[in-house]
Structure formats: structure tokens, C-alpha cells
Design an enzyme around this catalytic site. Structure first.
Site, short mmCIF file in Angstrom:
data_model
loop_
_atom_site.label_atom_id
_atom_site.label_comp_id
_atom_site.label_asym_id
_atom_site.label_seq_id
_atom_site.Cartn_x
_atom_site.Cartn_y
_atom_site.Cartn_z
N ASN A 178 0.83 -1.30 -0.19
CA ASN A 178 -0.05 0.08 -0.07
C ASN A 178 1.13 1.21 0.01
O ASN A 178 1.42 1.68 0.88
CB ASN A 178 -0.78 -0.01 1.30
CG ASN A 178 -1.87 1.08 1.20
OD1 ASN A 178 -1.98 2.04 0.25
ND2 ASN A 178 -3.01 1.17 2.04
N GLY A 203 -6.15 -2.34 0.05
CA GLY A 203 -5.43 -0.91 -0.15
C GLY A 203 -4.08 -1.12 -1.00
O GLY A 203 -3.47 -0.01 -1.33
N ASP A 371 -7.30 -13.48 -20.20
CA ASP A 371 -7.81 -14.30 -18.98
C ASP A 371 -8.76 -15.40 -19.93
O ASP A 371 -9.27 -14.89 -21.02
CB ASP A 371 -8.59 -13.36 -18.22
CG ASP A 371 -9.43 -14.25 -17.07
OD1 ASP A 371 -8.43 -14.84 -16.19
OD2 ASP A 371 -10.37 -14.00 -17.09
N GLU A 400 -4.59 -17.63 -20.93
CA GLU A 400 -4.82 -18.66 -19.99
C GLU A 400 -5.79 -19.77 -20.31
O GLU A 400 -7.07 -19.72 -20.77
CB GLU A 400 -5.39 -18.01 -18.86
CG GLU A 400 -5.69 -18.81 -17.54
CD GLU A 400 -6.87 -18.73 -16.72
OE1 GLU A 400 -7.00 -18.96 -15.55
OE2 GLU A 400 -8.04 -17.78 -17.03
CA LIG Z 1 -3.65 2.28 -1.20
#
Ligand SMILES: [Ca+2]
Ligand SMILES: [Ca+2]
Length: 657
Positions: A178, A203, A371, A400
Site C-alpha cells: 500500500n 489497499g 484471461d 490462460e
Molecule cells: Ca492504497
């Protein structure tokens, strides 16, 4: 009109008894009155309609989204499709303001939704960089819309691709570091940061990755692959990134476009590359398309009961599959909060291809990991590959494909001669068959058909691939159990897997935490998506400072860093010709040879120490019998013609002549 006729009909029914009682004259008078009332109502309705139309026109129209936001001159494909979205935008005529050279509007398309307008433009070779101006008008209102056309020289650098000399390192951005707590819970996002919730947002962000590029460089990886960083404004499970709600926006909780571009620029300055994770198969249900469908058929099963995918990838290549099963595979939804896109829709197909080109040109990413490859429309994906590689020939793409058999992988790979006529264009895939062979091969005792023979048998099917050395090889990722956990916590097997991934044919891919031999049972995803220790202010331990590591984490880190740093010096480890020998006594031996370099790898799949007789291995005849043992960083001599292997040990030897 409809209202007037309905009123007349109702009136008529009610008047029937009156006709019988008062005679024809009265009936005629009545009919005359009815007719007058009908005419009056019709006139009233028409006036009302006119009033509604006038009110609508007086309200004008909106254009709240233009996608792509800008483009480049000098692309190999001179054509561009622009989406204009806003209230009644689809009722507009589009033209170019006079005085623009080189740019032409070829066509515009309206859909069943009046809020969308698609314009097809051509950007001629003589067009100068700068702004061109579109004029949108609906008879009552006009809007001028400036549109930027950049020179191709203004593209971000990069787009150089990666190869087998590189090592990818997968980061889940929400869980790494973060770097900017102020973006943890920005306004306008449905899910707020809650680090106590295993499936919530924690975060982590782009700034956190940028802050730790030196850590990654020191570890010895060369390429970052981030789980999707595009906006996922979903009410829950938004942290993993696979439910995109805006194809042109970095999720505000990760940062913004400028921060993403800066991260990529800094990577390139440090000799690192960037792979972007993309999803063409589905969108998050909070995407604006879900609320305002651009056209009929844009999303599979839109407005219908939830129809889940059957996840049976084999139906795509199966010549015996029922069309119902195959349809369910390609059109069913991956999850309740992931709406499946219909890439057969021509406007959507162009949108998705251009979106990819935009990200490459704008940011300079070096590759894309796409993906859920087989869940997409296969013909569309071939076209997507061809158009991307035509604009950026050195760019890397890996799809993938989560299958156990190499044949199911190769069906989707460029160069494969498929009996059904499907011509794939995907350059490389995730090598799940090798992953399964590695996992089972080290779990099992050696026997005729178990143990390390699985590695041999899987790699013996490389004939299915035009170039198997492009396959992405790995021992774990964000969807799988940590490798050491698959092996009952046996650290020796973790080391075997790491050393094999870095020396087998293919492009190695590591998952953050592999360097510490982290444990985690992937049956609950959150277990393998833990926060990187030290990534958050106040963390008790800081793994970004490897010199402070202790115990197994320290041993694992030094083991892997040593291999990674050595691999950078070895041509043979990445590009060497690959030769392997049938395992005898569950010892798997293979060689990588390139010019004056030879790498020999011997894997002991037994729980007892072994002495390996070297007389079988003709590769050794041309090299001096002194080798560098990579793990111990010591020179060893092999004059006795045998090599001692520890129980569940692996020897990586480098010979040079
Ligand atoms: Ca952050
Ligand atoms: Ca699909």
C-alpha cells in the site's frame, strides 16, 4: 393513435344496448359523436406526441463517454471505430467540421439503444497530428467534439515482448504493498477498504509496486505480470480485478493512468518489463453496458435467468460435442457478477481489439496475459491476436488455458493444424499440463506410470506446439494452492519445483511469495492472496528487507535469488536445446545446451539419497567433467562418472567449454 382507438372501442361496446333501444337514427347520431370523439382524441394524442418530441429535442442530447478517448496517426489499420454514449446520442448525425484533412467519416451505426452512436472513421496518411472536430447534431442541437489524434512517435515505449530469457513475477496489486493510503477508499467506489476481510480490498496499489521495484530487481525477476488493474467497481470481490467495469480506466484504488504509465516507465528504466492482464470474455455486472446495453445481443443471456458456463474447455475442440454443450461453454456466464460478452457482435469485436491497441500504444506494456482464453469466441480471438500483432509485431501474448492435456492447449495455439479447420493465432499458453505433471510427479512415488515419468510424458508431447518454449511454466499462481502446500509442506520439493521451473523449456512464471516458500491452500482463494508482509505501514515483519529474513523464508529467498541471478547469465537455461531422459529409479535428468554452455538438471524423486550413474548421458562427452553447482555455487568434479543426489534433491550443474 393507440389510445384513441382503444377509447373508441370501449365507447362502442358500451353503446350497443343504446342502439337497440332508441333506433337507427339515434345510433347514427351516436356513431357520429363517437367518431368526433375519436377524431378529437386522435388530434389530442398527436398534439401530445408533438409536444413530447419537442420537449425531447429541447432537452437535446448528451455525450458522456467517447471511447477510445484518443487515437494515433500512422497505425497500420487506418480505420477507427468511435463509440459515443449519452442520452439520445444515437439520434444524432455525425459529421466532420470542415477544414480537416485526411480524416473521413466512412459510416455511422445506430443500434437498438438510442443512447449509442458508433462512427467509423479513416485516418489518412496525410493527416497531421492534432485535434479533429466532430459535429454531432440532432436537428435541434449541435455539439462540437474535439478528438485528439497523436503521432505514432507519441506512443509510450516498450511493447517489446518477452521471451524465454525472462522470468515473470505475478503480483496481485491489492495484496502487494500500500504505497498510497489516501486512495484506499475513494468516493464513487462501491467497495471500501477493509483489511480484516479476506475477500475485501486491502489497499495495495501501483505506488506500492513502484516503491518496491528495487526489491524485485534484486530478487532477479525480469517481468511483472499484474492481475487486472482496470476498474472493478463491484460491490464485493472487486480486489482480484477480473470483473472489469470500465475498459479504459485504471481502478482508482490502484491509482490512475498517469501512475500506471509512470510505473511502466520506471520498470523499463530498470530493465524490467510489464505484462497486463486483460479480460475479453466478460465484464463486471456494474459495467455501464450492463445498465444500458449497447445493442441487442451484446451480452449473452442478457435479461434472462442466470445461465452459468459449464467450464468444459474440451467441448471447444471436441468433434463429438453437442452444440448445446459447446454453446454453454462459450456463452454461459463465468460467474453471477461476470456478464458474458458476445464477441460475434461486430461493433463489440472492434471495441475490444481497439481497447487492447489503445493500452499498448498509451502505456508501452510489453505483453498481455489474456484471461479465460477458451471461454471467448475462438474466431474472434484469432482475429484479436492477428490485429494486435500486426500493429505491434514484437508484442507478447499468453492465453490462460486451464487444461490437463497438452492437446487441449495446442488446439488454441498458432500453427496447430486442427481437423475442424480452426486456425488459431495465439502465440503461447499457460502450461497447466506441465503444472499438473510437476505437482503429481513430486507427490507420488515413482513407478511405471507415476512419479517423475509424468514430467517426461507431458514434455514428450511438445510436438503439438510450433514452439513450446513460449509456454508459460509455473508452480503456482493466484488461483492455485501454494506449491509447497500441494507437497504436504515439504520444503525440498518446493526447491525442486523452483529449480525445474527456472531450467525447463518455457517462460518461467513465479507468484509473489514463492520466494519465501509461503504456504496456502487454494481451495479458498484468500489463503493464497495474503498481503505481502511489510507492504503496509505498521506490519510486524518486513519481507521487502530480505537481509532480515529468518529460517525457511530466508533459505527459500536465497535459494531462489541465487538461481534467478545465475539464470540471467546463462544462455542455455532460457534458450538451450532441451533434451530429457526417461526417468530411471524415479530420477529425472534433462539438459539444456546452447553453444559452449551445457546445463544438466537431475531431480531425485525419492525419499532416499541416490548415486546417479552418468554413463547414459552423451551430452557430457563434449564437456570437461568439472561443473559449477548452482545451488552451492561451488565447482564440483565428476571423474568417477557418478553424481550424488540428496533425498528429494535437485542438482543444477553448469558446464562450459
Ligand atoms: Ca492504497
Ligand atoms: Ca464467453
Amino acid at each position: 393513435m393507440l389510445i384513441a382507438l382503444t377509447f373508441g372501442f370501449v365507447f362502442g361496446i358500451r353503446s350497443r344496448p343504446a342502439i337497440q333501444k332508441t333506433g337507427i337514427l339515434f345510433a347514427r347520431i351516436h356513431l357520429l359523436i363517437c367518431s368526433m370523439i375519436q377524431q378529437f382524441l386522435r388530434a389530442l394524442f398527436c398534439t401530445a406526441s408533438l409536444f413530447i418530441c419537442t420537449a425531447k429535442a429541447a432537452n437535446g442530447f448528451d455525450v458522456s463517454r467517447i471511447e477510445p478517448s484518443h487515437w494515433w496517426i500512422g497505425m497500420k489499420n487506418p480505420r477507427l471505430q468511435i463509440l459515443f454514449y449519452g442520452k439520445d446520442a444515437g439520434n444524432c448525425r455525425i459529421s466532420l467540421k470542415t477544414g480537416q484533412t485526411g480524416v473521413k467519416i466512412l459510416a455511422s451505426a445506430k443500434t437498438t439503444n438510442p443512447d449509442y452512436l458508433f462512427a467509423e472513421i479513416e485516418i489518412g496518411k496525410d493527416t497531421k497530428p492534432g485535434t479533429c472536430t466532430f459535429l454531432l447534431e440532432n436537428g435541434k442541437e449541435k455539439k462540437e467534439i474535439a478528438y485528439l489524434l497523436k503521432a505514432r512517435t507519441e506512443m509510450a515505449g516498450g511493447a517489446g515482448g518477452y521471451n524465454a530469457s525472462d522470468v515473470l513475477y505475478l503480483i496481485m496489486p491489492d495484496r502487494f504493498a500500500n504505497g498510497n493510503p489516501s486512495n484506499d477508499s475513494p468516493s464513487g467506489y462501491l467497495e471500501k477498504c477493509d483489511r480484516n476481510k479476506p475477500t475485501g480490498r486491502h489497499g495495495g496499489d501501483l505506488q506500492g509496486i513502484e516503491n518496491n521495484l528495487d526489491y524485485l530487481k534484486n530478487l532477479g525477476i525480469s517481468t511483472l505480470w499484474l492481475n487486472p488493474i482496470l476498474e472493478n467497481n463491484q460491490p464485493e470481490f472487486s480486489y482480484h480485478g477480473y470483473a472489469i467495469t470500465d475498459y479504459y480506466k485504471v481502478d482508482g484504488r490502484f491509482g490512475n493512468l498517469e501512475e500506471y504509465k509512470r510505473l511502466i516507465r520506471k520498470c523499463h528504466e530498470k530493465g524490467l518489463k510489464m505484462v497486463q492482464d486483460m479480460v475479453a470474455n466478460h465484464i463486471g455486472t456494474e459495467h455501464y453496458w450492463s445498465k444500458s446495453l449497447p445493442d441487442t445481443g451484446w451480452i449473452h443471456f442478457a435479461g434472462q435467468p442466470y445461465t452459468v458456463c459449464n467450464f468444459r474447455i474440451e467441448t471447444i475442440s471436441d468433434p463429438n460435442a453437442s452444440s448445446a454443450d459447446r454453446m454453454r461453454m462459450t456463452d454461459g456466464w463465468f460467474d453471477r457478477h461476470m456478464a458474458d460478452l458476445n464477441q460475434k457482435h461486430p461493433l463489440l469485436a472492434r471495441y475490444l481489439i481497439q481497447n487492447t491497441l489503445w493500452w499498448i500504444a498509451e502505456t508501452g506494456i510489453d505483453g498481455i496475459r489474456m484471461d479465460t482464453w477458451p471461454y471467448n469466441d475462438k474466431e474472434f480471438m484469432s482475429r484479436w491476436c492477428r490485429e494486435v500483432l500486426e500493429e505491434f509485431p514484437r508484442f507478447s501474448i499468453v492465453g490462460e488455458i486451464w487444461v490437463e492435456q497438452p492437446s487441449l492447449n495446442s488446439y488454441f495455439i498458432e500453427g496447430s493444424k486442427n481437423q475442424d479447420g480452426h486456425q488459431p493465432a495465439l502465440p503461447s499458453c499457460t502450461d497447466f499440463p506441465l503444472y499438473f505433471a510437476l505437482t503429481k510427479g513430486l507427490q507420488e512415488k515413482g513407478n511405471w506410470d507415476s512419479g517423475l515419468i509424468r514430467m517426461y510424458q507431458t514434455l514428450s508431447q511438445d510436438f503439438l506446439f510450433k514452439d513450446a518454449s513460449r509456454n508459460l511454466i509455473f508452480a503456482s499462481n493466484h488461483d492455485l494452492s501454494r506449491f509447497i502446500t500441494t507437497q504436504g509442506g515439504d520444503f525440498r520439493k518446493h526447491k525442486q519445483a523452483m529449480a525445474m521451473i527456472l531450467t525447463l523449456r518455457g517462460v518461467p512464471q513465479l507468484y509473489y511469495g514463492d520466494e519465501f516458500a509461503l504456504e496456502g491452500d487454494g481451495s479458498a482463494h484468500a489463503n493464497v492472496r495474503l498481503d505481502f508482509k511489510g507492504g503496509w505501514a505498521g506490519d510486524q515483519e518486513n519481507y521487502f528487507e530480505p537481509e532480515k529474513l529468518k529460517g525457511r523464508a530466508d533459505t527459500a529467498f536465497r535459494f531462489l535469488r541465487n538461481l534467478l541471478q545465475w539464470r540471467k547469465t546463462s544462455k542455455a537455461a532460457g534458450f538451450g536445446n532441451f533434451t530429457h531422459y526417461i526417468p530411471e529409479d524415479n530420477i529425472y535428468v534433462y539438459f539444456r545446451k546452447k553453444e559452449n554452455e551445457l546445463v544438466m538438471v537431475a531431480v531425485n524423486g525419492n525419499s532416499s539419497a541416490k548415486s546417479l550413474n552418468l554413463s547414459r548421458f552423451s551430452e557430457l562427452k563434449d564437456f570437461p567433467l568439472t561443473a559449477r553447482e548452482i545451488a552451492s555455487q561451488k565447482n564440483i568434479s565428476l571423474p568417477a562418472g557418478s553424481l550424488d543426489l540428496e533425498a528429494q534433491g535437485i542438482s543444477v550443474l553448469e558446464f562450459r567449454r
